[in-house]
Design a protein around this motif. Structure first.
Motif, PDB file in Angstrom:
ATOM      1  N   MET A   1     -36.051 -21.792  -7.742  1.00  0.00           N
ATOM      2  CA  MET A   1     -37.134 -22.725  -8.060  1.00  0.00           C
ATOM      3  C   MET A   1     -37.377 -22.788  -9.565  1.00  0.00           C
ATOM      4  O   MET A   1     -37.655 -23.860 -10.120  1.00  0.00           O
ATOM      5  N   VAL A   2     -37.285 -21.663 -10.232  1.00  0.00           N
ATOM      6  CA  VAL A   2     -37.443 -21.652 -11.690  1.00  0.00           C
ATOM      7  C   VAL A   2     -36.362 -22.511 -12.332  1.00  0.00           C
ATOM      8  O   VAL A   2     -36.634 -23.312 -13.247  1.00  0.00           O
ATOM      9  N   ARG A   3     -35.125 -22.368 -11.862  1.00  0.00           N
ATOM     10  CA  ARG A   3     -34.027 -23.177 -12.403  1.00  0.00           C
ATOM     11  C   ARG A   3     -34.274 -24.665 -12.176  1.00  0.00           C
ATOM     12  O   ARG A   3     -33.833 -25.505 -12.965  1.00  0.00           O
ATOM     13  N   ARG A   4     -34.979 -24.987 -11.113  1.00  0.00           N
ATOM     14  CA  ARG A   4     -35.280 -26.386 -10.807  1.00  0.00           C
ATOM     15  C   ARG A   4     -36.506 -26.902 -11.553  1.00  0.00           C
ATOM     16  O   ARG A   4     -36.897 -28.058 -11.370  1.00  0.00           O
ATOM     17  N   GLY A   5     -37.122 -26.033 -12.337  1.00  0.00           N
ATOM     18  CA  GLY A   5     -38.249 -26.467 -13.144  1.00  0.00           C
ATOM     19  C   GLY A   5     -39.606 -26.143 -12.578  1.00  0.00           C
ATOM     20  O   GLY A   5     -40.623 -26.658 -13.060  1.00  0.00           O
ATOM     21  N   PHE A   6     -39.669 -25.262 -11.565  1.00  0.00           N
ATOM     22  CA  PHE A   6     -40.936 -24.912 -10.926  1.00  0.00           C
ATOM     23  C   PHE A   6     -41.184 -23.416 -11.122  1.00  0.00           C
ATOM     24  O   PHE A   6     -40.871 -22.595 -10.258  1.00  0.00           O
ATOM     25  N   ALA A   7     -41.752 -23.085 -12.263  1.00  0.00           N
ATOM     26  CA  ALA A   7     -41.905 -21.679 -12.645  1.00  0.00           C
ATOM     27  C   ALA A   7     -43.068 -20.991 -11.945  1.00  0.00           C
ATOM     28  O   ALA A   7     -43.147 -19.758 -11.960  1.00  0.00           O
ATOM     29  N   ASP A   8     -43.978 -21.754 -11.348  1.00  0.00           N
ATOM     30  CA  ASP A   8     -45.183 -21.155 -10.767  1.00  0.00           C
ATOM     31  C   ASP A   8     -45.086 -20.924  -9.262  1.00  0.00           C
ATOM     32  O   ASP A   8     -46.090 -20.572  -8.632  1.00  0.00           O
ATOM     33  N   VAL A   9     -43.919 -21.129  -8.675  1.00  0.00           N
ATOM     34  CA  VAL A   9     -43.765 -20.923  -7.238  1.00  0.00           C
ATOM     35  C   VAL A   9     -43.928 -19.435  -6.914  1.00  0.00           C
ATOM     36  O   VAL A   9     -43.323 -18.583  -7.557  1.00  0.00           O
ATOM     37  N   ARG A  10     -44.774 -19.151  -5.926  1.00  0.00           N
ATOM     38  CA  ARG A  10     -45.032 -17.769  -5.531  1.00  0.00           C
ATOM     39  C   ARG A  10     -44.108 -17.339  -4.397  1.00  0.00           C
ATOM     40  O   ARG A  10     -43.606 -18.176  -3.643  1.00  0.00           O
ATOM     41  N   ALA A  11     -43.912 -16.033  -4.264  1.00  0.00           N
ATOM     42  CA  ALA A  11     -43.030 -15.479  -3.242  1.00  0.00           C
ATOM     43  C   ALA A  11     -43.794 -14.452  -2.410  1.00  0.00           C
ATOM     44  O   ALA A  11     -44.623 -13.703  -2.929  1.00  0.00           O
ATOM     45  N   THR A  12     -43.501 -14.421  -1.112  1.00  0.00           N
ATOM     46  CA  THR A  12     -44.162 -13.481  -0.210  1.00  0.00           C
ATOM     47  C   THR A  12     -43.253 -13.172   0.964  1.00  0.00           C
ATOM     48  O   THR A  12     -42.382 -13.967   1.320  1.00  0.00           O
TER      49      THR A  12
END
Length: 431
Positions: A93-104
């Motif tokens: 997701m970071v590579r796709r430009g979404f740095a704030d995606v959370r993981a759980t």
């Protein structure tokens, strides 16, 4: 036009109006406002963002995560019981430009987040129903992989939840969104090859499940939660492996083997082409019973769907009619015994079926419009029921008779017990 919710169901709009907590959250974090708030009349507009959660990071998720590259979607969460899979998904997701995606590791974190509008559920089959129903109850729209459920009882519960909560649900039977399969179904429905006698479906086979000696549970893997409602079994890597050629798909505890794997695709196309989306077969016969060369199921009008009968040119599905044959496969392959039929356009009097060109986009469009998807729970349940009944007949090594109207197995108490399965304590099916 927005379809009204059933009596007693809470719309998202009314829920948001009543939620002071959400109001405070919305003002504190405007970038996470749910898209439903932004559209007119509680429905997302054409340019409104849909906030997504991605639950289960196995092989099949790769077919869905590409939606984040399109307009109007915002990923908020990735979820998996494996730390390594979560980290990999989050980095993607970071590579796709979404740095704030959370993981759980907990799907509950995703569905209880009021900012999430909709979720992809791409877990092994034994988790589909529980997560989907919990998500629907929380007001989320749902894309759930095929087969929709592990048991017939789960399917009935899914249909009821879809109705009760007004959910826009898509089952991942994506062949319905492929042109060749739709055209084949329209040709059959329009009578181009006369009366249908048989349907042949190529499913293939898995090797027997490997039990093996117990192995140490890897660090960073919540194996107990992976097992979820199924019986506790000693850990082996083969049992949990994500592998299109086997892995967990080999085990009855987590799926219906090839009936639930490719059968969920090809039996679904047979249902569509035969006009049986609200019904189903009445007889299921396992391979080898009284010399039967092939597994098959049969409808009340005598049409048989035969598993792994040889099909020419390595096609996936064959329709055998009184006036010709149709062969159809992925990648747009469509052939007919009368060659002119494959290129013939539909006429004014021919049957035209629901047209979708992209399964995931069809779901997202329906999230905005609130119309039914090409494969809602009502359809996914009927197809999954076929997969499950074929599996029951195989495991018991005897025919199973089914009443598709009453949705129950007839005159076989032993087989009827398999319409549902016991669930481990703490993993009960949500209401």
């Amino acid at each position: 036009m927005k379809t009204p919710l059933p009596t007693g169901a809470r719309s998202r709009r009314s829920f948001l109006k009543q939620s002071a907590t959400w109001g405070a959250f919305m003002w504190a974090a405007p970038q996470l406002v749910r898209s439903q708030v932004l559209g007119r009349g509680g429905v997302p507009g054409a340019n409104d963002r849909i906030n997504l959660g991605f639950i289960g990071q196995g092989l099949q998720m790769g077919a869905h995560v590409e939606v984040v590259g399109g307009p109007g979607v915002q990923p908020l969460w990735v979820c998996d019981v494996r730390t390594q899979a979560r980290d990999r998904a989050q980095a993607d997701m970071v590579r796709r430009g979404f740095a704030d995606v959370r993981a759980t590791e907990n799907y509950e974190d995703v569905i209880n987040d009021p900012a999430v509008d909709a979720v992809f559920i791409v877990t092994p089959d034994h988790w589909h129903a529980a997560i989907a129903i919990a998500a629907m109850r929380a007001g989320k729209d749902v894309y759930v992989e095929k087969p929709m459920t592990l048991t017939i009882a789960e399917g009935k519960a899914m249909v009821e939840a879809e109705r009760r909560y007004g959910t826009v649900l898509q089952v991942g039977s994506q062949q319905r969104s492929e042109h060749a399969f739709r055209k084949a179904a329209e040709m059959v429905r329009s009578g181009w090859i006369g009366e249908i006698k048989e349907v042949h479906a190529r499913l293939g086979s898995f090797a027997p499940a490997t039990l093996g000696a117990e192995e140490p549970i890897p660090a960073g893997f919540n194996y107990d939660k992976w097992l979820g409602p199924t019986p506790y079994e000693p850990y082996t890597e083969a049992r949990v492996r994500s592998d299109f050629g086997g892995g967990w798909r080999c085990y009855w505890e987590y799926g219906s083997r090839k009936n639930g794997d490719w059968g969920a695709h090809h039996f679904d196309i047979a249902q569509w082409a035969l006009g049986r989306d609200d019904s189903g077969p009445t007889l299921f016969v396992p391979k080898g019973f009284e010399g039967s060369e092939y597994q098959y199921h049969q409808y009340d009008d005598g049409i048989k769907v035969i598993r792994d009968h040889p099909i020419a040119n390595n096609h996936m599905v064959r329709f055998v009619g009184s006036e010709g044959d149709i062969w159809v496969s992925r990648e747009g392959r469509l052939d007919t015994s009368r060659p002119e039929l494959a290129k013939r356009p539909l006429g004014p009097g021919d049957t035209r079926l629901y047209e979708s060109h992209n399964h995931q986009q069809n779901w997202l469009e329906c999230v905005r419009s609130r119309r039914a998807t090409i494969c809602p729970a009502t359809i996914g349940h009927r197809t999954a029921t076929i997969c499950q009944l074929a599996g029951i007949a195989e495991r018991l090594n005897r025919p199973v008779r089914w009443d598709p109207r009453a949705e129950r197995i007839l005159d076989d108490a032993g087989a009827s017990r398999w319409e549902d399965r016991p669930r481990r304590a703490g993993y009960e099916l949500p209401a």
